[in-house]
Enzyme design. Structure first.
Site, PDB file in Angstrom:
ATOM      1  CG  ASP A   1      -3.910  -1.494  -4.485  1.00 47.70           C
ATOM      2  OD1 ASP A   1      -3.746  -2.701  -4.296  1.00 47.70           O
ATOM      3  OD2 ASP A   1      -5.000  -0.992  -4.815  1.00 47.70           O
TER       4      ASP A   1
ATOM      5  CG  ASP B   1      -0.674  -2.190  -0.135  1.00 48.09           C
ATOM      6  OD1 ASP B   1      -0.883  -1.612  -1.221  1.00 48.09           O
ATOM      7  OD2 ASP B   1      -0.669  -3.419  -0.005  1.00 48.09           O
TER       8      ASP B   1
ATOM      9  CD  GLU C   1      -1.980  -5.031  -7.706  1.00 49.79           C
ATOM     10  OE1 GLU C   1      -2.529  -6.122  -7.635  1.00 49.79           O
ATOM     11  OE2 GLU C   1      -2.511  -3.981  -7.283  1.00 49.79           O
TER      12      GLU C   1
ATOM     13  CG  HIS D   1      -3.312  -9.562  -0.619  1.00 49.20           C
ATOM     14  ND1 HIS D   1      -2.133  -9.143  -1.227  1.00 49.20           N
ATOM     15  CD2 HIS D   1      -4.253  -8.657  -0.959  1.00 49.20           C
ATOM     16  CE1 HIS D   1      -2.378  -8.015  -1.884  1.00 49.20           C
ATOM     17  NE2 HIS D   1      -3.652  -7.700  -1.739  1.00 49.20           N
ATOM     18  CG  ASP D   2      -4.757  -9.452  -4.632  1.00 57.08           C
ATOM     19  OD1 ASP D   2      -5.666  -9.318  -3.783  1.00 57.08           O
ATOM     20  OD2 ASP D   2      -4.086  -8.501  -5.055  1.00 57.08           O
TER      21      ASP D   2
END
Ligand code: GLC
Length: 549
Positions: A199, A99, A253, A326-327
């Site tokens: 990210d 990430d 993202e 995970h969000d």
């Protein structure tokens, strides 16, 4: 360097390290645990891993607040453990992506500490502004807590934070900051890492002058920091100076991105600066913009999102496919059904694993983990969730506010992975850092390993099929029965075969129409979650038919 675009053949598994597996029994997931489970990941048919941040971090945003980009946190086992995992993954033919979180750093990062003291060359590493009299530098909102500015007593100025107070936005307009990013990229790529999930990378270029936002009613500033003026230029620079020299992949993202906008970055031509983008549209079939604004699930919204991305990228760019990360809360509890947990988990897998693109599976998704329903808001750990409870919709009753979190909180997908039915779900021998979902005795890997009809074995079968069927990789996509609010039907076709995918999102029986151009009687049913041959689908039934030409 010639890019192989190897990511088009892969199926990725996302690891959120804190909750995957605790190998040294201190209560926190770590790389020792990952090492133990490499064969498990491989056994799913996955041949890539995306690690959510592993770097040193104070943990305000569970690792997305980084205090050192060039190391691995001790709590996860440090650099030695990482290198062992990286080698172990490569030996098994699996790629590893990290990430990359460079929209912001932790306020504990050395750069920030020096920047607030105006020590050169760090003075302009962040977005510092004086206040306007008693007012903040502008009216932008943070996406996590309050306004996007915090006053710093040392520097006597405000710094921008689009996320938590302790996540200060970097000033990407400063060429020195971009050089730092390139240093980070090279460091990991030279070590052998195969690429990055970037990210909120679409936030790195803010509109010049940071003007007040009088357009957006909430999330003020969003239009001025998302897809900002220099985004393409900076990504091009990273690409030219670093990525183009490695056979790696980039996945960005991109909140609120449309296919048209995405193609500016991922279109496979000489202007391409990214390989894939993470869209959010397929996460919005039961909410308005964020999971906290819950609405009844609409299959038509979901289908529209899937089809629009499949059709608009066709022949131009490559899709990234996912249903969980995970969000967001768990999908079984959102678009599926906890009552039909097993059936709906399989159906949800089927609905996206046969689309065109590179699928990602989030830890625990492969066993159909579902949401977590704590009785007390203080049991939530997540900074965004806590803000939502204490500062948003405060006029609602405490019960209603807690219910909002059950629907919206990403902590639901952050409970430890359920490995077996022993204490702490086999995640750790110590009390885990976070709550274990109470259903672990029924829902766990060990039980599902021994059950040929389990969700886990269904994932294995679906991934294997995906890899065997040529039309899944490059075939055309066509949606049928678009108006149905209960069934999602699509066809994938290449010169060798036609694949018909039928997925019911309905909790009762429902009929389905076979497309006229698909001869179902000559086809083979290769995957299903019921043994049912009629044209009436059972609750959450899914089927995949193959017709060889
Ligand atoms: C991304 C991450 C999320 C994080 C945020 C701030 O959306 O996926 O987990 O909180 O960025 O870094």
């Amino acid at each position: 360097m010639e890019r192989n675009r190897w990511y088009k053949d892969k199926v990725f598994y996302q690891i959120w390290p804190r909750s995957f597996k605790d190998g040294n029994n201190d209560g926190m997931g770590d790389l020792y645990g990952v090492y133990e489970k490499l064969d498990y990941i491989k056994s799913l048919g996955c041949d890539g891993i995306w690690f959510s941040p592993l770097y040193p971090s104070p943990g305000v945003d569970c690792g997305y607040d980084i205090s050192n980009y060039l190391d691995i946190a001790e709590v996860f086992g440090g650099m030695d453990a990482f290198k062992k995992v990286l080698d172990g993954a490569h030996q098994r033919g699996m790629k590893v992506i990290m990430d990359l979180v460079v929209n912001h750093t932790s306020t504990e990062h050395e750069w920030f500490k020096k920047s607030r003291e105006k020590i050169e060359p760090y003075t302009d590493y962040y977005i510092w502004r004086p206040g306007k009299g008693k007012k903040l530098p502008n009216n932008w909102d943070s996406l996590f807590e309050g306004k996007a500015w915090k006053y710093d007593e040392v520097r006597k100025e405000y710094y921008m934070h689009l996320f938590a107070l302790e996540q200060a936005d970097l000033n990407m307009d400063n060429p020195l900051v971009r050089e730092e990013v390139k240093k980070i990229l090279k460091f990991w790529l030279d070590m052998g890492v195969d690429g990055f999930r970037e990210d909120v990378i679409t936030f790195i270029s803010k509109k010049e002058g940071l003007p007040n936002d009088y357009i957006m009613p909430a999330s003020k500033g969003f239009l001025y920091f998302n897809h900002g003026p220099h985004l393409h230029e900076y990504l091009e620079e990273f690409n030219k100076d670093v990525f183009s020299k490695y056979d790696c992949m980039t996945l960005a993202e991109a909140p609120m991105v449309t296919p048209k906008k995405a193609l500016k970055y991922i279109k496979e031509d000489e202007h391409q600066v990214l390989d894939m983008m993470i869209q959010f549209k397929t996460q919005e079939a039961d909410c308005l913009f964020t999971d906290f604004n819950h609405m009844p699930f609409s299959l038509r919204r979901l289908k529209k999102a899937y089809s629009s991305w499949q059709n608009k990228l066709e022949g131009k760019g490559w899709n990234m496919l996912y249903i969980e990360n995970h969000d967001h809360p768990r999908m079984v509890s959102r678009y599926g059904s906890e009552q039909f947990r097993k059936e709906s988990a399989k159906m949800l897998a089927t609905s996206y694993l046969f689309l065109k693109g590179t699928p990602f599976i989030y830890q625990g998704q492969e066993i159909g983990m579902s949401n977590w329903y704590p009785s007390d808001p203080l049991m939530y750990e997540d900074v965004q969730t806590r803000w939502q409870y204490f500062n948003v919709a405060t006029k609602k009753s405490p019960e209603k506010r807690l219910e909002r979190l059950w629907h919206g909180s990403r902590d639901s997908s952050r409970t430890p992975v359920q490995w077996d039915d022993s204490e702490n779900a086999g995640f750790s021998k110590q009390k885990p850092w976070f709550y274990v979902n109470e259903n672990y005795k029924e829902v766990n890997v060990k039980q599902q390993e021994s059950d040929s009809e389990s969700v886990l074995n269904f994932y294995r079968k679906a991934i294997k099929l995906r890899k065997e069927l040529s039309a899944v990789k490059y075939g055309n996509y066509k949606e049928y029965n678009k108006c149905s609010s209960k069934v999602y039907t699509y066809l994938r076709e290449d010169d060798k075969q036609k694949i018909l995918v039928v997925c019911s999102y309905y909790s009762k029986e429902t009929s389905f129409n076979v497309p006229k151009d698909f001869d179902i009687t000559s086809s083979k049913l290769v995957l299903t979650n019921y043994n049912n041959n009629s044209l009436v689908l059972k609750p959450y039934e899914c089927r995949v038919y193959v017709l060889e030409k």
